[in-house]
Design an enzyme around this catalytic site. Structure first.
Site, PDB file in Angstrom:
ATOM      1  N   ARG A  55       1.072  -1.239  -0.061  1.00  0.00           N
ATOM      2  CA  ARG A  55       0.312   0.168  -0.110  1.00  0.00           C
ATOM      3  C   ARG A  55       0.994   0.990   0.000  1.00  0.00           C
ATOM      4  O   ARG A  55       0.134   1.949  -0.672  1.00  0.00           O
ATOM      5  CB  ARG A  55      -1.031  -0.242   0.711  1.00  0.00           C
ATOM      6  CG  ARG A  55      -1.523   1.354   0.927  1.00  0.00           C
ATOM      7  CD  ARG A  55      -3.247   0.625   2.145  1.00  0.00           C
ATOM      8  NE  ARG A  55      -2.984   0.957   3.186  1.00  0.00           N
ATOM      9  CZ  ARG A  55      -1.803   1.322   4.126  1.00  0.00           C
ATOM     10  NH1 ARG A  55      -1.283   2.384   3.785  1.00  0.00           N
ATOM     11  NH2 ARG A  55      -2.255   0.489   5.380  1.00  0.00           N
ATOM     12  N   TYR A 108     -16.306  13.928 -17.342  1.00  0.00           N
ATOM     13  CA  TYR A 108     -16.812  13.028 -17.696  1.00  0.00           C
ATOM     14  C   TYR A 108     -17.817  13.003 -16.227  1.00  0.00           C
ATOM     15  O   TYR A 108     -17.221  13.310 -15.153  1.00  0.00           O
ATOM     16  CB  TYR A 108     -15.735  12.054 -16.954  1.00  0.00           C
ATOM     17  CG  TYR A 108     -15.165  10.583 -17.010  1.00  0.00           C
ATOM     18  CD1 TYR A 108     -15.657   9.649 -17.756  1.00  0.00           C
ATOM     19  CD2 TYR A 108     -15.357   9.837 -15.482  1.00  0.00           C
ATOM     20  CE1 TYR A 108     -16.218   8.683 -17.762  1.00  0.00           C
ATOM     21  CE2 TYR A 108     -15.970   8.456 -15.437  1.00  0.00           C
ATOM     22  CZ  TYR A 108     -16.254   8.226 -16.637  1.00  0.00           C
ATOM     23  OH  TYR A 108     -16.179   6.331 -16.530  1.00  0.00           O
ATOM     24  N   ASP A 179      -7.262  16.350 -16.903  1.00  0.00           N
ATOM     25  CA  ASP A 179      -7.041  14.607 -17.629  1.00  0.00           C
ATOM     26  C   ASP A 179      -7.630  14.489 -18.740  1.00  0.00           C
ATOM     27  O   ASP A 179      -8.096  15.651 -19.485  1.00  0.00           O
ATOM     28  CB  ASP A 179      -9.080  14.320 -17.215  1.00  0.00           C
ATOM     29  CG  ASP A 179      -9.199  13.473 -17.498  1.00  0.00           C
ATOM     30  OD1 ASP A 179      -8.289  12.546 -18.058  1.00  0.00           O
ATOM     31  OD2 ASP A 179     -10.438  12.382 -16.644  1.00  0.00           O
ATOM     32  N   LYS A 204      -8.333   3.136 -19.751  1.00  0.00           N
ATOM     33  CA  LYS A 204      -9.124   3.431 -20.839  1.00  0.00           C
ATOM     34  C   LYS A 204      -7.620   3.307 -22.388  1.00  0.00           C
ATOM     35  O   LYS A 204      -7.054   2.213 -22.068  1.00  0.00           O
ATOM     36  CB  LYS A 204      -9.326   4.899 -21.178  1.00  0.00           C
ATOM     37  CG  LYS A 204     -10.437   5.189 -20.384  1.00  0.00           C
ATOM     38  CD  LYS A 204     -11.793   4.664 -20.568  1.00  0.00           C
ATOM     39  CE  LYS A 204     -12.541   4.414 -18.627  1.00  0.00           C
ATOM     40  NZ  LYS A 204     -12.705   6.096 -18.772  1.00  0.00           N
TER      41      LYS A 204
END
Ligand code: PLP
Length: 379
Positions: A55, A108, A179, A204
């Site tokens: 982590r 988005y 973005d 994506k």
């Protein structure tokens, strides 16, 4: 001394305990890293060893962050569990309770939800506006910290004027975050235009094969260090395997994008000539490498939209984009479902709007699939 069965089954033996020279980076599918003694452990805290607990850091997630930072010409990058978590930690690195963020209305859908519904619980206020120069200037408040937008928007593919946003931000001492998921660094590199933070849904084009959910944030060293501590403390780290898959995807980004863009241009040209398509959304002059791989069309009034989707044959109907296979989505009931009706109308999210993620198949086959669906669904 020979161990008994249960101990043998737990303590597996590697033939070569030292590094093996594999050609590609191995997957460090481990939740933690081991130490030889307490001095060795101390070396991690002194910054002499890189890894303690996945982590907190892992070679595969580090490789992904660094790979995207390199492509964006940014000094630092970090990988996160999804595009949305990259956006969250990016915003939290620039704004805290009591601060204000200005965001473009046409972002988005998932990002809109995050900004509109979750950030308030962190005490961060968000205002959505059309990202026009005057509107931005007028909406800046004393507590405004960040301007947030996308390089190419979804689904109507507005190309953001990044230079002008950076100029306004510099004048008012604000951070900027862009973005860059739709454009990818193949077409556009916002950091080189003075943007502080660039975010990607690696789900994506970076991943490219629709088999991984991941996010990457790159940008100014200080902000990325700050965002990294958010990732560690909130736990929005990416799994090693998913980081490995995203890295594998990035290696073919250029060749995939070259074909994606060529096919998208051919489809946009063909559908522009089609009398049954009232509007084709495909941007111009995005970059010298082309204009992207998403084409949106509006067939309101000319085609039965349900019949259109039923007539697409091999083209997949999926609420995502950017895979090697051509796919379509329906913004009205998926990505932009949560928007108020008037915002949908304002943005042009109509009943006949179809977003096409153009794949890397043969252009002729892609064009034929859409022309056929139009013929079969025509009123
Ligand atoms: C998909 C997407 C996101 C969200 O990414 P996830 O990986 O699904 O969290 C953010 N921005 C854009 C432009 C996207 O297409």
């Amino acid at each position: 001394m020979a161990h008994k069965f249960d101990t043998k089954s737990v303590h597996l033996a590697l033939k070569n305990k030292n590094a093996v020279d594999s050609k590609v980076t191995p997957i460090y599918q481990t939740s933690a890293f081991k130490f030889t003694d307490l001095d060795d452990l101390e070396r991690f805290y002194q910054g002499e060893k890189d890894y303690l607990y996945s982590r907190v850091g892992n070679p595969n997630t580090d490789e992904l962050g660094a790979a995207v930072a390199q492509l964006e010409s940014a000094p630092e990058g970090i990988a996160t569990s999804s595009g949305l978590s990259a956006i969250l930690v990016g915003i939290l690195a620039t704004a805290k309770a009591g601060d204000h963020v200005l965001a473009s209305t046409d972002i988005y859908g998932g990002t809109y939800q995050l900004l509109a519904h979750e950030l308030a619980d962190f005490g961060i206020e968000v205002t959505f506006i059309d990202f026009e120069k005057d509107q931005i200037e007028q909406s800046i408040r004393d507590n405004t910290k960040l301007l947030y937008s996308e390089s190419v928007t979804n689904p109507l593919l507005r190309v953001e004027d990044i230079a002008s946003i950076v100029a306004i931000a510099k004048k008012h001492h604000l951070y900027t975050m862009i973005d860059n998921t739709f454009a990818t660094p193949y077409l556009c590199q916002p950091y080189t235009c003075g943007v502080n933070l660039v975010v990607h849904s690696a789900t994506k084009y970076l991943g490219g094969h629709s088999d991984v959910t991941a996010g990457v944030l790159v940008g100014d060293e200080e902000l990325i260090n700050n965002a990294k501590s958010k990732v560690v403390n909130i736990g929005t780290n990416l799994s090693p395997f998913d980081a490995w898959l995203a890295c594998r995807g990035i290696k073919t980004l250029s060749v995939r994008m070259e074909r994606h863009v060529k096919n998208a241009q051919a489809l946009a040209d063909a559908l522009t000539k089609n009398a049954n398509v009232s509007k084709v959304y495909y941007p111009k002059e995005v970059s010298s490498n082309g204009n992207g791989a998403i084409v949106s069309i509006d067939v309101t009034g000319t085609c039965d939209i349900n019949k259109f989707f039923q007539s697409l044959g091999w083209v997949k109907i999926v609420p995502t984009l950017a895979g090697v296979e051509t796919s379509v989505s329906y913004p009205l009931t998926t990505s932009h479902r949560a928007l108020p009706k008037e915002t949908q109308d304002e943005l042009g999210i109509t009943e006949g709007l179809v977003r096409i993620s153009v794949g890397i198949e043969d252009a002729e086959d892609i064009i034929a699939a859409f022309e056929q669906a139009i013929v079969e669904s025509k009123y």
